[in-house]
Design a protein around this motif. Structure first.
Motif, PDB file in Angstrom:
ATOM      1  N   SER A 286       0.837  -1.210   0.000  1.00  0.00           N
ATOM      2  CA  SER A 286       0.000   0.000   0.000  1.00  0.00           C
ATOM      3  C   SER A 286       0.867   1.254   0.000  1.00  0.00           C
ATOM      4  O   SER A 286       0.463   2.299  -0.513  1.00  0.00           O
ATOM      5  CB  SER A 286      -0.931   0.015   1.221  1.00  0.00           C
ATOM      6  N   TYR A 287       2.057   1.153   0.590  1.00  0.00           N
ATOM      7  CA  TYR A 287       3.011   2.273   0.563  1.00  0.00           C
ATOM      8  C   TYR A 287       3.287   2.696  -0.883  1.00  0.00           C
ATOM      9  O   TYR A 287       3.213   3.878  -1.220  1.00  0.00           O
ATOM     10  CB  TYR A 287       4.299   1.851   1.278  1.00  0.00           C
TER      11      TYR A 287
ATOM     12  N   ARG B 190       2.204   6.720  -5.353  1.00  0.00           N
ATOM     13  CA  ARG B 190       2.081   6.831  -6.810  1.00  0.00           C
ATOM     14  C   ARG B 190       0.726   7.333  -7.287  1.00  0.00           C
ATOM     15  O   ARG B 190       0.601   7.863  -8.402  1.00  0.00           O
ATOM     16  CB  ARG B 190       2.284   5.441  -7.449  1.00  0.00           C
ATOM     17  N   ILE B 191      -0.317   7.122  -6.479  1.00  0.00           N
ATOM     18  CA  ILE B 191      -1.678   7.218  -7.023  1.00  0.00           C
ATOM     19  C   ILE B 191      -2.083   8.615  -7.477  1.00  0.00           C
ATOM     20  O   ILE B 191      -2.756   8.761  -8.510  1.00  0.00           O
ATOM     21  CB  ILE B 191      -2.706   6.629  -6.019  1.00  0.00           C
ATOM     22  N   GLU B 192      -1.656   9.655  -6.754  1.00  0.00           N
ATOM     23  CA  GLU B 192      -2.160  10.995  -7.098  1.00  0.00           C
ATOM     24  C   GLU B 192      -1.677  11.454  -8.466  1.00  0.00           C
ATOM     25  O   GLU B 192      -2.447  12.016  -9.239  1.00  0.00           O
ATOM     26  CB  GLU B 192      -1.763  12.029  -6.038  1.00  0.00           C
ATOM     27  N   SER B 193      -0.403  11.193  -8.772  1.00  0.00           N
ATOM     28  CA  SER B 193       0.095  11.691 -10.059  1.00  0.00           C
ATOM     29  C   SER B 193      -0.539  10.916 -11.211  1.00  0.00           C
ATOM     30  O   SER B 193      -0.869  11.494 -12.254  1.00  0.00           O
ATOM     31  CB  SER B 193       1.626  11.656 -10.119  1.00  0.00           C
ATOM     32  N   LEU B 194      -0.744   9.618 -11.028  1.00  0.00           N
ATOM     33  CA  LEU B 194      -1.416   8.821 -12.070  1.00  0.00           C
ATOM     34  C   LEU B 194      -2.867   9.272 -12.243  1.00  0.00           C
ATOM     35  O   LEU B 194      -3.374   9.358 -13.363  1.00  0.00           O
ATOM     36  CB  LEU B 194      -1.377   7.328 -11.702  1.00  0.00           C
TER      37      LEU B 194
ATOM     38  N   ARG C  13      13.320  -3.953  -4.319  1.00  0.00           N
ATOM     39  CA  ARG C  13      13.552  -3.817  -5.759  1.00  0.00           C
ATOM     40  C   ARG C  13      12.535  -2.884  -6.397  1.00  0.00           C
ATOM     41  O   ARG C  13      12.868  -2.043  -7.227  1.00  0.00           O
ATOM     42  CB  ARG C  13      13.439  -5.202  -6.442  1.00  0.00           C
ATOM     43  N   ARG C  14      11.234  -3.031  -5.996  1.00  0.00           N
ATOM     44  CA  ARG C  14      10.191  -2.186  -6.602  1.00  0.00           C
ATOM     45  C   ARG C  14      10.412  -0.727  -6.235  1.00  0.00           C
ATOM     46  O   ARG C  14      10.197   0.164  -7.053  1.00  0.00           O
ATOM     47  CB  ARG C  14       8.790  -2.625  -6.134  1.00  0.00           C
ATOM     48  N   CYS C  15      10.819  -0.464  -5.000  1.00  0.00           N
ATOM     49  CA  CYS C  15      11.098   0.917  -4.590  1.00  0.00           C
ATOM     50  C   CYS C  15      12.209   1.500  -5.462  1.00  0.00           C
ATOM     51  O   CYS C  15      12.123   2.659  -5.887  1.00  0.00           O
ATOM     52  CB  CYS C  15      11.477   0.979  -3.113  1.00  0.00           C
ATOM     53  N   ALA C  16      13.229   0.688  -5.750  1.00  0.00           N
ATOM     54  CA  ALA C  16      14.329   1.159  -6.604  1.00  0.00           C
ATOM     55  C   ALA C  16      13.808   1.487  -7.999  1.00  0.00           C
ATOM     56  O   ALA C  16      14.121   2.541  -8.561  1.00  0.00           O
ATOM     57  CB  ALA C  16      15.434   0.106  -6.660  1.00  0.00           C
ATOM     58  N   VAL C  17      12.967   0.591  -8.555  1.00  0.00           N
ATOM     59  CA  VAL C  17      12.414   0.809  -9.898  1.00  0.00           C
ATOM     60  C   VAL C  17      11.550   2.083  -9.918  1.00  0.00           C
ATOM     61  O   VAL C  17      11.599   2.875 -10.859  1.00  0.00           O
ATOM     62  CB  VAL C  17      11.562  -0.404 -10.350  1.00  0.00           C
ATOM     63  N   LEU C  18      10.773   2.291  -8.847  1.00  0.00           N
ATOM     64  CA  LEU C  18       9.824   3.419  -8.809  1.00  0.00           C
ATOM     65  C   LEU C  18      10.455   4.700  -8.266  1.00  0.00           C
ATOM     66  O   LEU C  18       9.796   5.739  -8.215  1.00  0.00           O
ATOM     67  CB  LEU C  18       8.599   3.039  -7.961  1.00  0.00           C
ATOM     68  N   GLY C  19      11.716   4.612  -7.834  1.00  0.00           N
ATOM     69  CA  GLY C  19      12.382   5.807  -7.304  1.00  0.00           C
ATOM     70  C   GLY C  19      11.859   6.228  -5.938  1.00  0.00           C
ATOM     71  O   GLY C  19      11.856   7.416  -5.607  1.00  0.00           O
ATOM     72  N   LEU C  20      11.430   5.257  -5.134  1.00  0.00           N
ATOM     73  CA  LEU C  20      10.929   5.554  -3.784  1.00  0.00           C
ATOM     74  C   LEU C  20      11.960   5.145  -2.739  1.00  0.00           C
ATOM     75  O   LEU C  20      12.572   4.086  -2.854  1.00  0.00           O
ATOM     76  CB  LEU C  20       9.633   4.773  -3.519  1.00  0.00           C
ATOM     77  N   PRO C  21      12.149   5.966  -1.699  1.00  0.00           N
ATOM     78  CA  PRO C  21      13.056   5.565  -0.622  1.00  0.00           C
ATOM     79  C   PRO C  21      12.468   4.367   0.130  1.00  0.00           C
ATOM     80  O   PRO C  21      11.249   4.199   0.172  1.00  0.00           O
ATOM     81  CB  PRO C  21      13.107   6.800   0.288  1.00  0.00           C
ATOM     82  N   PHE C  22      13.349   3.549   0.702  1.00  0.00           N
ATOM     83  CA  PHE C  22      12.863   2.375   1.434  1.00  0.00           C
ATOM     84  C   PHE C  22      13.773   2.054   2.610  1.00  0.00           C
ATOM     85  O   PHE C  22      14.985   2.007   2.477  1.00  0.00           O
ATOM     86  CB  PHE C  22      12.788   1.149   0.517  1.00  0.00           C
TER      87      PHE C  22
ATOM     88  N   ASP D   8       0.385  -3.677  -8.331  1.00  0.00           N
ATOM     89  CA  ASP D   8       0.599  -4.016  -9.742  1.00  0.00           C
ATOM     90  C   ASP D   8      -0.633  -3.777 -10.607  1.00  0.00           C
ATOM     91  O   ASP D   8      -0.532  -3.804 -11.828  1.00  0.00           O
ATOM     92  CB  ASP D   8       0.998  -5.501  -9.875  1.00  0.00           C
ATOM     93  N   ARG D   9      -1.799  -3.603  -9.983  1.00  0.00           N
ATOM     94  CA  ARG D   9      -3.017  -3.347 -10.764  1.00  0.00           C
ATOM     95  C   ARG D   9      -3.429  -1.875 -10.723  1.00  0.00           C
ATOM     96  O   ARG D   9      -4.494  -1.524 -11.231  1.00  0.00           O
ATOM     97  CB  ARG D   9      -4.188  -4.195 -10.244  1.00  0.00           C
ATOM     98  N   LEU D  10      -2.611  -1.012 -10.131  1.00  0.00           N
ATOM     99  CA  LEU D  10      -2.987   0.396 -10.024  1.00  0.00           C
ATOM    100  C   LEU D  10      -3.219   1.018 -11.407  1.00  0.00           C
ATOM    101  O   LEU D  10      -4.231   1.694 -11.627  1.00  0.00           O
ATOM    102  CB  LEU D  10      -1.916   1.169  -9.239  1.00  0.00           C
ATOM    103  N   GLU D  11      -2.313   0.751 -12.342  1.00  0.00           N
ATOM    104  CA  GLU D  11      -2.470   1.326 -13.683  1.00  0.00           C
ATOM    105  C   GLU D  11      -3.746   0.812 -14.369  1.00  0.00           C
ATOM    106  O   GLU D  11      -4.464   1.587 -15.004  1.00  0.00           O
ATOM    107  CB  GLU D  11      -1.247   1.021 -14.563  1.00  0.00           C
ATOM    108  N   ASP D  12      -4.021  -0.494 -14.241  1.00  0.00           N
ATOM    109  CA  ASP D  12      -5.237  -1.058 -14.843  1.00  0.00           C
ATOM    110  C   ASP D  12      -6.489  -0.447 -14.209  1.00  0.00           C
ATOM    111  O   ASP D  12      -7.481  -0.179 -14.904  1.00  0.00           O
ATOM    112  CB  ASP D  12      -5.286  -2.587 -14.652  1.00  0.00           C
TER     113      ASP D  12
END
Lengths: 204, 204
Positions: free
Chosen positions: B17-18, B23-27, B72-81, B186-190
């Protein structure tokens, strides 16, 4: 030096493995990555987690969601979908045939044929006739069907289970590059990118 | 006519959920979609599935994988972890504060502050001081902290649980548009694409 080959772990009864099986070759070709198809059985892995059935049957809300999600994902990915009457299906014989085809160019085609028969056409992959058709359509010798019962293949399938456990697999599809694990069709692109990175680093 | 608003269901203790919260507002802005932030508690939902702890703690292989995947996902998305010492954390008080902020422009900022405190800085969101800091950084009145204990807010959180169950939710993050359910970051974009489609159809 990590081997850059991407190992694709799947159970022929796994719904989301269908998506990966149909997508992986074209993604791998684009990224210039080699795929190793690794059929294995989820049953013993699930049993070790205390499950005697698919978690999609044990947890009803999750199961209902999975079928709707699969239908939607197939639409997004342009894949045909038909929900089979039985789930999960007995995938033992298909897995043994997959191992009998290891190292041959027919393996990937056979795997796709089995997944399509089940999830695009609603067939039952425990039926010998269906498996024979999949072997023929892959251009494989149908004598192979007998080979699936020999002790070497049975032992090879048990070894697959040991390897899967050693790699920390807990579901399918899974993708491994050396010790690095990616789980789920949603991680196929990340896994390919990771393998491509390893491959590039090896070339330097 | 389906309401095109995208309802974002999350538990403040939920790792994936983090990712969605950040991510959700900009999308949503890009797709011209309205987001309704829906804090709820996963505990009762998990309990109904027979789990008295996070499945990531119950199933060790899955848990080990989740932390690596999140990193790994945080790295891909540019989020601190930063992995918090305790998992899962008690999210009851944060959820009540979220509901006390419902309908205000401070809600989204507060939610992001709580998630960041936990998963970017390794803090403990059950601590009153941390929650006060999150309220202030969102520009919310810190008197709200007292309001979180009033019976209306407690009742509102129980109602969230009823709504979540009625919608068939079994995990978080989840996204709903009318009766349509999407599960997982993973389904946020869909989910956004689905909401945008409904929104466009309503305009015709």
């Amino acid at each position: 030096m990590t081997d850059p080959k991407l190992h694709f772990w799947f159970d022929f009864a796994s719904t989301y493995s269908y998506l990966s099986a149909m997508r992986i070759e074209s993604l791998a070709t684009k990224a210039d990555i080699e795929i190793v198809w690794e059929p294995f059985l989820l049953g013993p892995i699930f049993a070790a987690q205390g499950w005697t059935d698919s978690p999609f049957n044990i947890y009803a809300a999750k199961g209902r969601y999975m079928w709707r999600d699969l239908e939607r994902r197939c639409a997004v990915l342009g894949l045909p979908f038909q929900r089979p009457k039985q789930f999960p299906q007995h995938s033992l014989r298909a897995a043994r045939l997959g191992l009998a085809l290891r190292g041959t160019p027919q393996l990937a085609t056979f795997c796709r044929a089995v997944f399509s028969a089940q999830f695009a056409h609603g067939g039952n992959i425990s039926e010998s006739e269906l498996l024979h058709t999949c072997l023929s359509s892959a251009g494989a010798n149908s004598d192979l069907a007998d080979k699936a019962d020999n002790p070497d293949i049975k032992a090879a399938l048990r070894r697959q289970g040991d390897r899967a456990r050693a790699l920390g697999l807990f579901g399918a599809p899974s993708f491994t590059i050396g010790p690095e694990l990616f789980w789920g069709d949603d991680r196929l692109e990340d896994a390919i990118a990771f393998a491509a990175q390893i491959s590039d680093a090896n070339k330097v």
